[in-house]
Design a protein around this motif. Structure first.
Motif, PDB file in Angstrom:
ATOM      1  N   MET A   1      29.168  29.928  32.008  1.00 53.47           N
ATOM      2  CA  MET A   1      29.373  29.570  33.419  1.00 53.47           C
ATOM      3  C   MET A   1      28.155  28.815  33.962  1.00 53.47           C
ATOM      4  O   MET A   1      27.036  29.071  33.545  1.00 53.47           O
ATOM      5  CB  MET A   1      29.599  30.829  34.256  1.00 53.47           C
ATOM      6  CG  MET A   1      30.956  31.494  33.998  1.00 53.47           C
ATOM      7  SD  MET A   1      31.673  32.167  35.515  1.00 53.47           S
ATOM      8  CE  MET A   1      30.570  33.533  35.821  1.00 53.47           C
ATOM      9  N   SER A   2      28.416  27.954  34.925  1.00 49.82           N
ATOM     10  CA  SER A   2      27.317  27.208  35.520  1.00 49.82           C
ATOM     11  C   SER A   2      26.601  28.068  36.560  1.00 49.82           C
ATOM     12  O   SER A   2      27.103  29.111  36.976  1.00 49.82           O
ATOM     13  CB  SER A   2      27.856  25.955  36.203  1.00 49.82           C
ATOM     14  OG  SER A   2      28.545  26.324  37.383  1.00 49.82           O
ATOM     15  N   VAL A   3      25.448  27.590  36.989  1.00 49.95           N
ATOM     16  CA  VAL A   3      24.675  28.290  38.013  1.00 49.95           C
ATOM     17  C   VAL A   3      25.511  28.473  39.279  1.00 49.95           C
ATOM     18  O   VAL A   3      25.523  29.549  39.889  1.00 49.95           O
ATOM     19  CB  VAL A   3      23.370  27.510  38.294  1.00 49.95           C
ATOM     20  CG1 VAL A   3      22.704  27.978  39.572  1.00 49.95           C
ATOM     21  CG2 VAL A   3      22.415  27.656  37.115  1.00 49.95           C
ATOM     22  N   GLU A   5      28.790  28.522  39.534  1.00 51.76           N
ATOM     23  CA  GLU A   5      29.865  29.504  39.285  1.00 51.76           C
ATOM     24  C   GLU A   5      29.323  30.933  39.325  1.00 51.76           C
ATOM     25  O   GLU A   5      29.932  31.823  39.934  1.00 51.76           O
ATOM     26  CB  GLU A   5      30.535  29.228  37.930  1.00 51.76           C
ATOM     27  CG  GLU A   5      31.474  28.039  37.976  1.00 51.76           C
ATOM     28  CD  GLU A   5      31.954  27.609  36.574  1.00 51.76           C
ATOM     29  OE1 GLU A   5      33.079  27.096  36.495  1.00 51.76           O
ATOM     30  OE2 GLU A   5      31.198  27.790  35.593  1.00 51.76           O
ATOM     31  N   ASN A   6      28.185  31.150  38.682  1.00 54.36           N
ATOM     32  CA  ASN A   6      27.549  32.479  38.745  1.00 54.36           C
ATOM     33  C   ASN A   6      27.278  32.878  40.186  1.00 54.36           C
ATOM     34  O   ASN A   6      27.535  34.007  40.608  1.00 54.36           O
ATOM     35  CB  ASN A   6      26.201  32.476  38.008  1.00 54.36           C
ATOM     36  CG  ASN A   6      26.351  32.356  36.501  1.00 54.36           C
ATOM     37  OD1 ASN A   6      27.399  32.666  35.954  1.00 54.36           O
ATOM     38  ND2 ASN A   6      25.304  31.893  35.855  1.00 54.36           N
ATOM     39  N   HIS A  27      12.655  28.931  36.377  1.00 53.89           N
ATOM     40  CA  HIS A  27      13.724  27.938  36.249  1.00 53.89           C
ATOM     41  C   HIS A  27      13.297  26.648  36.948  1.00 53.89           C
ATOM     42  O   HIS A  27      12.554  26.675  37.918  1.00 53.89           O
ATOM     43  CB  HIS A  27      15.024  28.487  36.834  1.00 53.89           C
ATOM     44  CG  HIS A  27      15.588  29.606  36.012  1.00 53.89           C
ATOM     45  ND1 HIS A  27      16.273  29.397  34.837  1.00 53.89           N
ATOM     46  CD2 HIS A  27      15.516  30.949  36.169  1.00 53.89           C
ATOM     47  CE1 HIS A  27      16.615  30.574  34.313  1.00 53.89           C
ATOM     48  NE2 HIS A  27      16.172  31.523  35.101  1.00 53.89           N
ATOM     49  N   ALA A  31      17.572  23.470  39.112  1.00 54.66           N
ATOM     50  CA  ALA A  31      18.466  24.627  39.279  1.00 54.66           C
ATOM     51  C   ALA A  31      18.528  25.037  40.754  1.00 54.66           C
ATOM     52  O   ALA A  31      19.580  25.419  41.271  1.00 54.66           O
ATOM     53  CB  ALA A  31      17.978  25.787  38.422  1.00 54.66           C
ATOM     54  N   GLU A  34      20.658  22.525  42.657  1.00 58.92           N
ATOM     55  CA  GLU A  34      22.102  22.742  42.482  1.00 58.92           C
ATOM     56  C   GLU A  34      22.652  23.693  43.535  1.00 58.92           C
ATOM     57  O   GLU A  34      23.720  23.463  44.108  1.00 58.92           O
ATOM     58  CB  GLU A  34      22.365  23.363  41.103  1.00 58.92           C
ATOM     59  CG  GLU A  34      22.748  22.387  40.022  1.00 58.92           C
ATOM     60  CD  GLU A  34      23.169  23.134  38.763  1.00 58.92           C
ATOM     61  OE1 GLU A  34      24.319  23.608  38.718  1.00 58.92           O
ATOM     62  OE2 GLU A  34      22.323  23.263  37.847  1.00 58.92           O
TER      63      GLU A  34
END
Ligand code: PLP
Length: 209
Positions: A1-3, A5-6, A27, A31, A34
């Motif tokens: 899953m993408s950041v 989505e998480n 990170h 990130a 996003e």
């Protein structure tokens, strides 16, 4: 899953009125960007150098929380950009923050970190020390709440016991508004215990290692 989505998945499990601080330590800036693009604004960092490097170039409407152990000689790197310093764990640090906040002309909001875990290496004040500090006042510092980290364990009852300890003290002081407890592994328990803010890193951004 993408950041993202998480993030959306976690957000859907957090009740209204509980703040989600996305812990972006280790990170890259991308990130953070996003999540910024989908409207998230509260981020947390734990190392002064990294905090400064990110906060000084990312959008100024980000609400930065500093959550790591802070040495007094690094306070200058944190105070200019911190909305809240969550990890205040000594009176010496409190005094250094007070001095630096005065020097840059701000009132620094802070949390007192309380030692609630069984692990000795975790930082923080005892209940008695928290009470003493709350009875004093520090120029240019506003103590807005308490922060705590539970023991790293699978024992949910132990974690709940530790969170209850800090939540009970928090509830005694009507002038405190932030109870920052709960991380990726235990934020559900923290919310049940009355967290007003949770600090979630790896469950959003993935492993740091
Ligand atoms: C790293 C860190 C977090 C986030 O931990 P995760 O388990 O990745 O969610 C929360 N609070 C503090 C004080 C931290 O240092």
């Amino acid at each position: 899953m993408s950041v993202v989505e998480n993030y959306n998945k976690i957000l859907s499990t957090i009740p209204q009125g509980v703040n989600l601080c996305a812990i972006s330590k280790f990170h890259p800036r991308e990130a953070i960007e996003e999540l910024y693009r989908v409207g998230h604004r509260c981020f947390g960092e734990s190392r002064p150098q990294e905090f400064w490097g990110k906060a000084s170039v990312l959008p100024i409407d980000i609400e930065w929380h500093f959550i790591g152990h802070l040495q007094t000689n690094k306070v200058k790197m944190v105070v200019p950009y911190a909305s809240i310093i969550e990890s205040v764990d000594s009176v010496r640090l409190l005094q250094a923050i007070s001095k630096e906040a005065a020097a840059v002309g701000k009132t620094q909001r802070i949390l007192l970190q309380m030692h609630i875990a069984q692990e000795e290496h975790k930082q923080g004040f005892s209940e008695e020390e928290v009470r003493q500090i709350l009875a004093d006042s520090y120029p240019n510092v506003e103590i807005v709440g308490l922060m705590g980290m539970a023991t790293y364990t699978d024992d949910r009852e132990q974690i709940a016991f530790e969170f209850q300890k800090i939540a009970t003290l928090f509830a005694e002081y009507g002038n405190l508004s932030v109870l920052s407890i709960g991380m990726s592994g235990d934020y559900g328990i923290a919310i049940e215990c009355g967290a007003t803010s949770v600090r979630i890193g790896s469950a959003i951004f993935g492993s740091r290692y």
